[in-house]
Design a protein around this motif. Structure first.
Motif, PDB file in Angstrom:
ATOM      1  N   ASN A 114       0.847  -1.191   0.000  1.00 56.99           N
ATOM      2  CA  ASN A 114       0.000   0.000   0.000  1.00 56.99           C
ATOM      3  C   ASN A 114       0.890   1.252   0.000  1.00 56.99           C
ATOM      4  O   ASN A 114       2.110   1.162   0.056  1.00 56.99           O
ATOM      5  CB  ASN A 114      -0.885   0.023   1.244  1.00 56.99           C
ATOM      6  CG  ASN A 114      -1.739  -1.221   1.392  1.00 56.99           C
ATOM      7  OD1 ASN A 114      -2.882  -1.255   0.979  1.00 56.99           O
ATOM      8  ND2 ASN A 114      -1.189  -2.265   2.002  1.00 56.99           N
ATOM      9  N   GLU A 115       0.252   2.412  -0.062  1.00 58.49           N
ATOM     10  CA  GLU A 115       0.975   3.687   0.037  1.00 58.49           C
ATOM     11  C   GLU A 115       2.070   3.790  -1.023  1.00 58.49           C
ATOM     12  O   GLU A 115       3.204   4.165  -0.762  1.00 58.49           O
ATOM     13  CB  GLU A 115       1.539   3.867   1.457  1.00 58.49           C
ATOM     14  CG  GLU A 115       0.466   3.824   2.532  1.00 58.49           C
ATOM     15  CD  GLU A 115       0.952   4.168   3.930  1.00 58.49           C
ATOM     16  OE1 GLU A 115       2.082   4.680   4.080  1.00 58.49           O
ATOM     17  OE2 GLU A 115       0.180   3.924   4.901  1.00 58.49           O
ATOM     18  N   VAL A 116       1.706   3.462  -2.272  1.00 58.94           N
ATOM     19  CA  VAL A 116       2.658   3.527  -3.373  1.00 58.94           C
ATOM     20  C   VAL A 116       2.126   4.402  -4.507  1.00 58.94           C
ATOM     21  O   VAL A 116       2.313   4.119  -5.687  1.00 58.94           O
ATOM     22  CB  VAL A 116       3.013   2.113  -3.901  1.00 58.94           C
ATOM     23  CG1 VAL A 116       3.923   1.384  -2.942  1.00 58.94           C
ATOM     24  CG2 VAL A 116       1.760   1.290  -4.185  1.00 58.94           C
ATOM     25  N   GLY A 121       3.409   7.715  -0.971  1.00 62.04           N
ATOM     26  CA  GLY A 121       4.079   6.945  -2.002  1.00 62.04           C
ATOM     27  C   GLY A 121       5.423   7.545  -2.345  1.00 62.04           C
ATOM     28  O   GLY A 121       6.441   7.219  -1.746  1.00 62.04           O
ATOM     29  N   ILE A 122       5.430   8.459  -3.311  1.00 58.52           N
ATOM     30  CA  ILE A 122       6.682   9.090  -3.724  1.00 58.52           C
ATOM     31  C   ILE A 122       7.327   9.810  -2.542  1.00 58.52           C
ATOM     32  O   ILE A 122       8.549   9.818  -2.389  1.00 58.52           O
ATOM     33  CB  ILE A 122       6.443  10.058  -4.901  1.00 58.52           C
ATOM     34  CG1 ILE A 122       5.930   9.295  -6.132  1.00 58.52           C
ATOM     35  CG2 ILE A 122       7.736  10.796  -5.262  1.00 58.52           C
ATOM     36  CD1 ILE A 122       5.547  10.190  -7.302  1.00 58.52           C
ATOM     37  N   ASP A 123       6.507  10.419  -1.680  1.00 58.37           N
ATOM     38  CA  ASP A 123       7.056  11.093  -0.494  1.00 58.37           C
ATOM     39  C   ASP A 123       7.813  10.103   0.392  1.00 58.37           C
ATOM     40  O   ASP A 123       8.881  10.422   0.937  1.00 58.37           O
ATOM     41  CB  ASP A 123       5.941  11.789   0.300  1.00 58.37           C
ATOM     42  CG  ASP A 123       4.802  10.855   0.705  1.00 58.37           C
ATOM     43  OD1 ASP A 123       4.654   9.771   0.090  1.00 58.37           O
ATOM     44  OD2 ASP A 123       4.050  11.194   1.626  1.00 58.37           O
ATOM     45  N   HIS A 124       7.291   8.877   0.525  1.00 54.32           N
ATOM     46  CA  HIS A 124       7.983   7.853   1.319  1.00 54.32           C
ATOM     47  C   HIS A 124       9.337   7.508   0.699  1.00 54.32           C
ATOM     48  O   HIS A 124      10.341   7.361   1.405  1.00 54.32           O
ATOM     49  CB  HIS A 124       7.149   6.572   1.388  1.00 54.32           C
ATOM     50  CG  HIS A 124       5.874   6.687   2.163  1.00 54.32           C
ATOM     51  ND1 HIS A 124       5.564   7.753   2.981  1.00 54.32           N
ATOM     52  CD2 HIS A 124       4.808   5.826   2.259  1.00 54.32           C
ATOM     53  CE1 HIS A 124       4.373   7.546   3.540  1.00 54.32           C
ATOM     54  NE2 HIS A 124       3.905   6.396   3.114  1.00 54.32           N
ATOM     55  N   LEU A 125       9.360   7.345  -0.621  1.00 55.69           N
ATOM     56  CA  LEU A 125      10.615   7.004  -1.305  1.00 55.69           C
ATOM     57  C   LEU A 125      11.672   8.075  -1.059  1.00 55.69           C
ATOM     58  O   LEU A 125      12.838   7.765  -0.783  1.00 55.69           O
ATOM     59  CB  LEU A 125      10.375   6.854  -2.810  1.00 55.69           C
ATOM     60  CG  LEU A 125       9.320   5.842  -3.259  1.00 55.69           C
ATOM     61  CD1 LEU A 125       9.143   5.923  -4.768  1.00 55.69           C
ATOM     62  CD2 LEU A 125       9.705   4.421  -2.851  1.00 55.69           C
ATOM     63  N   MET A 126      11.249   9.336  -1.168  1.00 57.13           N
ATOM     64  CA  MET A 126      12.180  10.444  -0.928  1.00 57.13           C
ATOM     65  C   MET A 126      12.690  10.424   0.504  1.00 57.13           C
ATOM     66  O   MET A 126      13.882  10.645   0.760  1.00 57.13           O
ATOM     67  CB  MET A 126      11.484  11.778  -1.224  1.00 57.13           C
ATOM     68  CG  MET A 126      11.160  12.009  -2.675  1.00 57.13           C
ATOM     69  SD  MET A 126      10.223  13.562  -2.866  1.00 57.13           S
ATOM     70  CE  MET A 126      10.242  13.758  -4.647  1.00 57.13           C
ATOM     71  N   ALA A 352       5.381   1.889   0.844  1.00 54.64           N
ATOM     72  CA  ALA A 352       6.411   2.039  -0.190  1.00 54.64           C
ATOM     73  C   ALA A 352       7.764   1.547   0.322  1.00 54.64           C
ATOM     74  O   ALA A 352       8.105   1.738   1.493  1.00 54.64           O
ATOM     75  CB  ALA A 352       6.503   3.501  -0.615  1.00 54.64           C
ATOM     76  N   PRO A 353       8.567   0.918  -0.522  1.00 49.95           N
ATOM     77  CA  PRO A 353       9.762   0.205  -0.066  1.00 49.95           C
ATOM     78  C   PRO A 353      10.877   1.103   0.451  1.00 49.95           C
ATOM     79  O   PRO A 353      11.116   2.193  -0.072  1.00 49.95           O
ATOM     80  CB  PRO A 353      10.226  -0.548  -1.321  1.00 49.95           C
ATOM     81  CG  PRO A 353       9.668   0.233  -2.457  1.00 49.95           C
ATOM     82  CD  PRO A 353       8.360   0.769  -1.973  1.00 49.95           C
TER      83      PRO A 353
END
Length: 380
Positions: A114-116, A121-126, A352-353
């Protein structure tokens, strides 16, 4: 392995089309078949009316179900996936009911990702990229005071008097304004009953620095653990929030005042009435460009001096590819689907990973979706 993509709303199409064009085996499910055919009928005839029981009859082990449907469908679909040994992907926040499926998903060998999307999503990756960078730096010191901000906003590329435009029903935005938030400010939790009680100014480090109005949303504090903040870090500020055009608070002042007075069934009816009015007056015109600005920043200070300070900043807008919002929500979803199919994401319920291999690859792809994506080093 079949991808069962459920929902073909405005924010779903670019990622769905990307998977079909890449040759993946995709079945499209939508409550209205005609709308799905309009969206992807030029690419596929594997389009069916969404029915969870019919879907369950076709779902096989190792398939992937993507839910771009309203949030109340996510948990039932994830439960169906666990029962069938299939995997699940959605762009939405992990609800407590979804989190509660973690043990069952692990036992079944099923990934529920979830949250991707965009935010979340992108905020998590950053955030994962910045935290990993900081931890590996010579400036890292457990005694540093840490400040973290994450502000995201969908805003009109061409500002209007209302300082906001709607891609879909305004009701969700209005309901969100009634929600409390929790963040950290000056080393202590900050509880805010309404967003307009905590509006501040933020200067985004774009190529031409630009000022926006920002406010905290939801409960930011659990994300410290999600972003791999160590438990003994000295956190001065931690906030995830919403970004709006300057002048938004003034333009919406009467809206805030009225929302504060609404309650019960009559209040809900009035919110619906307001939503309809705003949709008529402030919806995007056909072909009108939207804009998305996302800034995620991590700063470390020692004895009041900045020793590490970087901001991941993104600016994107609608173009011949369609809206920025649609591609920034749905294409990361398609990346998650590919990672699940490649068995790059473990069983269990995940956001998000945080795996550097994955977030680096995904952010490289996202760089092609935005007109501007940059890490700004404020101490360089």
């Amino acid at each position: 392995m079949t991808i069962h993509w459920c929902g073909t709303g405005l924010s779903a199409i670019p990622g769905l089309r990307r998977l079909i064009e890449a040759g993946q085996d995709v079945t499209v499910w939508n409550r209205t078949v005609d709308k799905a055919q309009e969206a992807v009928g030029d690419l596929t005839d594997k389009i069916k009316a969404f029915d969870i029981d019919v879907l369950g009859g076709e779902l096989a082990a190792d398939d992937v179900v993507v839910s771009m449907l309203p949030g109340d469908w996510h948990v039932p679909l994830a439960e169906l996936c666990i029962a069938k040994g299939a995997n699940f992907v959605s762009s939405s926040y992990i609800a407590p009911e979804m989190k509660a499926l973690d043990e069952k998903a692990r036992a079944a060998g099923v990934a529920c990702v979830n949250e991707v999307g965009l935010d979340p999503g992108i905020d998590h990756l950053m955030a994962h990229a910045l935290v990993a960078d900081y931890k590996a730096s010579s400036a890292y010191d457990v005694s540093n005071a840490i400040s973290f901000i994450s502000y995201c906003g969908g805003i009109p590329k061409h500002p209007n008097p209302f300082r906001y435009k709607f891609s879909w029903s305004p009701l969700g935005v209005l309901k969100a304004l009634r929600s409390p938030s929790r963040s950290i400010r000056d080393f202590a939790p900050l509880d805010v009953a309404r967003p307009w009680d905590a509006i501040s100014s933020y200067i985004a480090p774009l190529p031409a620095p630009e000022s926006f109005e920002v406010y905290p949303n939801r409960d930011s504090i659990p994300f410290m653990e999600d972003y791999n903040f160590d438990a003994d870090w000295n956190v001065k500020e931690f906030v995830r929030g919403t970004l709006r055009l300057n002048g938004w608070a003034e333009a919406w002042d009467e809206v805030f005042k009225e929302i504060e007075t609404l309650s019960g069934p009559e209040g809900d009816a009035r919110l619906k009435e307001m939503s309809d009015q705003f949709w008529n007056e402030n919806a995007y015109d056909d072909g009108e460009p939207d804009r998305v600005v996302l800034c995620v920043g991590l700063k470390a200070e020692n004895d009041g001096k900045e020793v590490w300070n970087k901001t991941y900043v993104m600016d994107a807008w609608g173009d011949e590819r369609g809206t920025a919002m649609a591609r920034l929500v749905s294409i990361p979803v398609s990346l998650a689907v590919e990672s699940v199919l490649n068995r790059e994401i473990a069983a269990g319920v995940h956001a998000a990973p945080s795996d550097p291999k994955l977030f680096t690859r995904w952010l490289k792809e996202i760089d092609t979706l935005a007109q501007h994506l940059q890490i700004v080093d404020h101490t360089a």
